[in-house]
Scaffold this motif. Structure first.
Motif, PDB file in Angstrom:
ATOM      1  N   GLY A 462     -26.852  72.317  54.938  1.00 62.50           N
ATOM      2  CA  GLY A 462     -25.708  72.314  54.031  1.00 62.50           C
ATOM      3  C   GLY A 462     -25.404  70.978  53.433  1.00 62.50           C
ATOM      4  O   GLY A 462     -24.364  70.810  52.795  1.00 62.50           O
ATOM      5  N   LYS A 463     -26.275  69.957  53.661  1.00 63.02           N
ATOM      6  CA  LYS A 463     -26.038  68.627  53.135  1.00 63.02           C
ATOM      7  C   LYS A 463     -27.089  68.322  52.074  1.00 63.02           C
ATOM      8  O   LYS A 463     -28.246  68.700  52.195  1.00 63.02           O
ATOM      9  N   GLY A 464     -26.714  67.591  51.063  1.00 65.11           N
ATOM     10  CA  GLY A 464     -27.629  67.219  49.998  1.00 65.11           C
ATOM     11  C   GLY A 464     -27.512  68.180  48.823  1.00 65.11           C
ATOM     12  O   GLY A 464     -26.715  69.121  48.814  1.00 65.11           O
ATOM     13  N   LYS A 465     -28.346  67.896  47.806  1.00 60.75           N
ATOM     14  CA  LYS A 465     -28.345  68.702  46.606  1.00 60.75           C
ATOM     15  C   LYS A 465     -29.678  69.468  46.494  1.00 60.75           C
ATOM     16  O   LYS A 465     -30.729  68.949  46.868  1.00 60.75           O
ATOM     17  N   ALA A 466     -29.579  70.662  45.949  1.00 63.38           N
ATOM     18  CA  ALA A 466     -30.777  71.450  45.686  1.00 63.38           C
ATOM     19  C   ALA A 466     -31.418  70.993  44.377  1.00 63.38           C
ATOM     20  O   ALA A 466     -30.727  70.522  43.465  1.00 63.38           O
ATOM     21  N   SER A 467     -32.761  71.144  44.277  1.00 69.06           N
ATOM     22  CA  SER A 467     -33.473  70.740  43.066  1.00 69.06           C
ATOM     23  C   SER A 467     -34.756  71.558  42.926  1.00 69.06           C
ATOM     24  O   SER A 467     -35.233  72.165  43.890  1.00 69.06           O
ATOM     25  N   PHE A 468     -35.290  71.556  41.723  1.00 76.34           N
ATOM     26  CA  PHE A 468     -36.608  72.177  41.509  1.00 76.34           C
ATOM     27  C   PHE A 468     -37.317  71.433  40.382  1.00 76.34           C
ATOM     28  O   PHE A 468     -36.668  70.852  39.499  1.00 76.34           O
ATOM     29  N   THR A 469     -38.615  71.411  40.495  1.00 76.21           N
ATOM     30  CA  THR A 469     -39.452  70.679  39.547  1.00 76.21           C
ATOM     31  C   THR A 469     -40.453  71.644  38.918  1.00 76.21           C
ATOM     32  O   THR A 469     -41.163  72.370  39.627  1.00 76.21           O
ATOM     33  N   VAL A 470     -40.513  71.642  37.587  1.00 72.87           N
ATOM     34  CA  VAL A 470     -41.424  72.537  36.840  1.00 72.87           C
ATOM     35  C   VAL A 470     -42.475  71.681  36.151  1.00 72.87           C
ATOM     36  O   VAL A 470     -42.117  70.728  35.431  1.00 72.87           O
ATOM     37  N   PRO A 471     -43.780  71.985  36.353  1.00 70.93           N
ATOM     38  CA  PRO A 471     -44.826  71.184  35.688  1.00 70.93           C
ATOM     39  C   PRO A 471     -44.908  71.512  34.198  1.00 70.93           C
ATOM     40  O   PRO A 471     -44.689  72.631  33.766  1.00 70.93           O
ATOM     41  N   VAL A 472     -45.249  70.499  33.402  1.00 71.04           N
ATOM     42  CA  VAL A 472     -45.520  70.678  31.972  1.00 71.04           C
ATOM     43  C   VAL A 472     -47.032  70.596  31.790  1.00 71.04           C
ATOM     44  O   VAL A 472     -47.648  69.562  32.097  1.00 71.04           O
ATOM     45  N   LYS A 473     -47.617  71.734  31.278  1.00 75.27           N
ATOM     46  CA  LYS A 473     -49.080  71.835  31.189  1.00 75.27           C
ATOM     47  C   LYS A 473     -49.521  71.863  29.733  1.00 75.27           C
ATOM     48  O   LYS A 473     -48.946  72.570  28.916  1.00 75.27           O
ATOM     49  N   LEU A 474     -50.534  71.074  29.470  1.00 75.77           N
ATOM     50  CA  LEU A 474     -51.159  71.064  28.152  1.00 75.77           C
ATOM     51  C   LEU A 474     -52.627  71.456  28.338  1.00 75.77           C
ATOM     52  O   LEU A 474     -53.405  70.697  28.914  1.00 75.77           O
ATOM     53  N   ARG A 475     -52.969  72.682  27.866  1.00 73.65           N
ATOM     54  CA  ARG A 475     -54.332  73.183  28.015  1.00 73.65           C
ATOM     55  C   ARG A 475     -54.755  73.189  29.484  1.00 73.65           C
ATOM     56  O   ARG A 475     -55.815  72.703  29.860  1.00 73.65           O
ATOM     57  N   ASP A 476     -53.884  73.807  30.302  1.00 77.25           N
ATOM     58  CA  ASP A 476     -54.127  73.956  31.735  1.00 77.25           C
ATOM     59  C   ASP A 476     -54.216  72.623  32.488  1.00 77.25           C
ATOM     60  O   ASP A 476     -54.657  72.590  33.648  1.00 77.25           O
ATOM     61  N   GLU A 477     -53.824  71.540  31.865  1.00 76.42           N
ATOM     62  CA  GLU A 477     -53.794  70.253  32.546  1.00 76.42           C
ATOM     63  C   GLU A 477     -52.346  69.771  32.611  1.00 76.42           C
ATOM     64  O   GLU A 477     -51.655  69.743  31.592  1.00 76.42           O
ATOM     65  N   THR A 478     -51.909  69.469  33.811  1.00 78.10           N
ATOM     66  CA  THR A 478     -50.532  69.026  34.013  1.00 78.10           C
ATOM     67  C   THR A 478     -50.375  67.602  33.485  1.00 78.10           C
ATOM     68  O   THR A 478     -51.050  66.674  33.973  1.00 78.10           O
ATOM     69  N   ILE A 479     -49.496  67.456  32.495  1.00 80.66           N
ATOM     70  CA  ILE A 479     -49.293  66.130  31.883  1.00 80.66           C
ATOM     71  C   ILE A 479     -47.921  65.552  32.205  1.00 80.66           C
ATOM     72  O   ILE A 479     -47.622  64.398  31.852  1.00 80.66           O
ATOM     73  N   GLY A 480     -47.075  66.339  32.840  1.00 81.65           N
ATOM     74  CA  GLY A 480     -45.749  65.836  33.157  1.00 81.65           C
ATOM     75  C   GLY A 480     -44.954  66.862  33.940  1.00 81.65           C
ATOM     76  O   GLY A 480     -45.467  67.920  34.313  1.00 81.65           O
TER      77      GLY A 480
END
Length: 576
Positions: A462-480
């Motif tokens: 119950g402590k801290g903040k929840a987060s999620f990270t989504v990859p940015v893909k360009l031509r099936d290659e993760t660029i960010g």
């Protein structure tokens, strides 16, 4: 001569022989009865010994004639019976009361018997003899040879009357016989006509029955052929539908051989494809056990080789071996020893031969014309399906290669763009976006960059903040990545994640378009600069002017650079 004149074709007729026999039996019986009456003196008159002798001789002749008639020889009966009867009647009358004797009633009977036996000849033989016999009896009465009291009253007129009566009776009998013969001939002609008509009817009936049987057999054969053709067309349509949905070439070839063998009931089905050099027909698929063995060892046939498949691969024409034991082109294959008939069909696209469909059967003469036509149609469909699958395979490979090259190009352009632009990203904290001064690498960001998947973090205890990270893909290659830190107490839900994921996809697409646009603009600028330099130095003819103009234009195009153009000769010193 007389016997020949008296003979007739009816003498051997069973009905005539039966009539002659009956007449002989009747006259013989009558003769014996009269002989018994005369000899037994039942009428208490003086015994007529001469009459008894005449009747006895007549009876003997009749008995002999009866025996010969029973043996199929009626000639004696025709000749002897009428004359013996005439002699008997005349001798009896002369020995009795002459022309007034009761035995004179025997002359008409003799004429009837003679007419039955001699037919038309009776009037020419028996009638004259009967007239002579009457004349002799009358002569005996008038001359006194017959001394009977009643004979003394006989006159010429009595003889004339008796002769006229005999001739009249004979003529009437002759007319009757002529009429009966005419009726008989007519009846026989009608019988023959009826027999011929019956024969014709029987022949017609037999002909119609044969035609009906032939027509029935033809219809039955035609129905069977139609049923077979219909079944084959249905099977062809089914096979075509199945193979039309297969895109993998190897899977398609194996499926085709199995379907044709299963649906048509053939022992072996194989597909040969020509190699790129058109020198060999390579076995690419087969359904039988022997065919699979050939596949394992890479079986192939040289184009032009003496075999059914080799012939088709050379000429592009179908080849049928209805009996492989007698076919000079057939090649005996130890892997397929049970083959009795074979057909090879070209797999063609227009005029281009791409392979051969080989079908073999356990039965001799297994392929009729309808089978050949059906298999030819199926071979055309198989060729189209193979070509479509090959084109799809080549197209997919080309698309994959294009995508790879395009992806490499995009990635290269993106790297160039990121190297040229020092901005690493932006942060939004609720007011306005601010550029990042240094890259941020959290545990979630590293995991998203490595795996290319969405990473979600929940508060612990119950402590801290929840987060999620989504990859940015360009031509099936993760660029960010896009990192989202939620407020205190908030939890990431599916809608929020979907929104961010959709935004990452749009960002990647926009980045790709922007990268392509920048790259296109850069290339256009480069080409424009090259074109301007080429235009300015292209019109110069002096070497010094060309070199000066080239250096100046390159300096203008590449500012803040030091540009040197020089030429060396083989005698120039090399300066390090």
């Amino acid at each position: 001569m007389i016997r020949t004149w008296l003979s007739d074709t009816e003498d051997t007729n069973p009905s005539f022989l039966q009539m002659t026999r009956n007449i002989l039996i009747f006259t013989l019986t009558t003769n014996l009865i009269i002989l018994l009456l005369v000899g037994g003196n039942f009428f208490e008159e003086p015994l007529n010994l001469n009459g008894i002798i005449a009747l006895t001789v007549t009876a003997v002749l009749q008995a002999a004639s009866l025996i010969l008639t029973l043996r199929g020889k009626p000639a004696m009966a025709k000749e002897v019976v009428p004359m013996s009867l005439l002699l008997a009647v005349a001798y009896t009358a002369v020995s009795g009361n002459g022309i007034h004797d009761i035995s004179m009633l025997g002359f008409p009977v003799v004429l009837v018997v003679s007419a039955l036996l001699l037919r038309q000849n009776s009037i020419f033989l028996t009638t004259p003899l009967a007239v002579l016999a009457i004349g002799y009896v009358a002569y005996a009465d008038i001359s006194g040879i017959n001394n009977s009291p009643m004979a003394a009253s006989t006159g010429p007129e009595d003889a004339l009357i008796a002769a006229v009566l005999i001739i009249t009776v004979s003529g009437l009998l002759q007319l009757l016989i002529v009429r009966l013969n005419a009726s008989l001939r007519e009846a026989r002609q009608n019988e023959q006509a009826q027999l011929m008509a019956n024969a014709n009817l029987l022949n017609l009936q037999e002909s119609l029955e044969n035609r009906i049987l032939e027509r029935t057999a033809q219809l039955t054969a035609a129905n069977k052929l139609n049923e077979r053709s219909t079944r084959q067309f249905q099977i062809t349509a089914q096979v075509a539908r199945v193979i039309a949905n297969i895109r993998d070439v190897d899977e398609l070839l194996q499926l085709i051989t199995g379907l044709i063998s299963e649906r048509f009931g053939f022992y072996h089905v194989g597909i040969f494809l020509l190699d790129d050099a058109k020198q060999y027909a390579v076995l690419s698929a087969a359904n039988s056990e022997g065919g699979r063995k050939m596949l394992l060892r890479g079986h192939r046939l040289r184009v032009g080789e003496t075999s059914t498949v080799g012939y088709t691969a050379t000429t592009g024409l179908a080849r049928v071996a209805l009996d492989v034991g007698t076919d000079s082109v057939y090649f005996s294959n130890p892997d397929l020893p049970e083959t009795r008939s074979e057909i090879a069909l070209p797999l063609k696209l227009g005029e281009q031969l791409i392979g051969v469909l080989d079908v073999q059967s356990l039965e001799a003469n297994a392929f009729i014309q309808e089978d050949i036509e059906t298999l030819t149609t199926l071979a055309d469909q198989v060729a189209i399906a193979i070509r479509n699958a090959q084109l799809l395979r080549d197209t997919q490979a080309a698309i994959a290669e294009s995508q790879m090259l395009f992806g490499n190009y995009i990635n290269k352009a993106w790297r160039s763009a990121t190297q040229a632009d020092p901005r690493l990203g932006y942060r939004f904290t609720g007011t306005s976006p601010t550029p990042l001064e240094n890259p941020i690498y959290t545990e979630n960001i590293r995991a998203a960059l490595t795996n290319g998947e969405i990473v979600t973090t929940h508060p612990r205890n119950g402590k801290g903040k929840a987060s999620f990270t989504v990859p940015v893909k360009l031509r099936d290659e993760t660029i960010g990545t896009i990192s989202v830190n939620l407020p205190e107490g908030a939890q990431p839900d599916e809608d929020n994640v979907d929104i961010v994921r959709a935004a990452s996809e749009r960002i990647a697409l926009a980045l790709e378009n922007a990268t392509l646009l920048e790259e296109s603009q850069r290339r256009a600028a480069k080409e424009r600069a090259i074109g301007e330099i080429s235009a300015k130095i292209g019109g110069l003819v002096n070497i010094e002017n060309i070199l000066q103009t080239a250096v100046q234009e390159l300096g203008n195009t590449l500012p803040n650079t030091d540009i040197v153009i020089q030429f060396t000769s083989e005698h120039s010193e090399q300066v390090n």
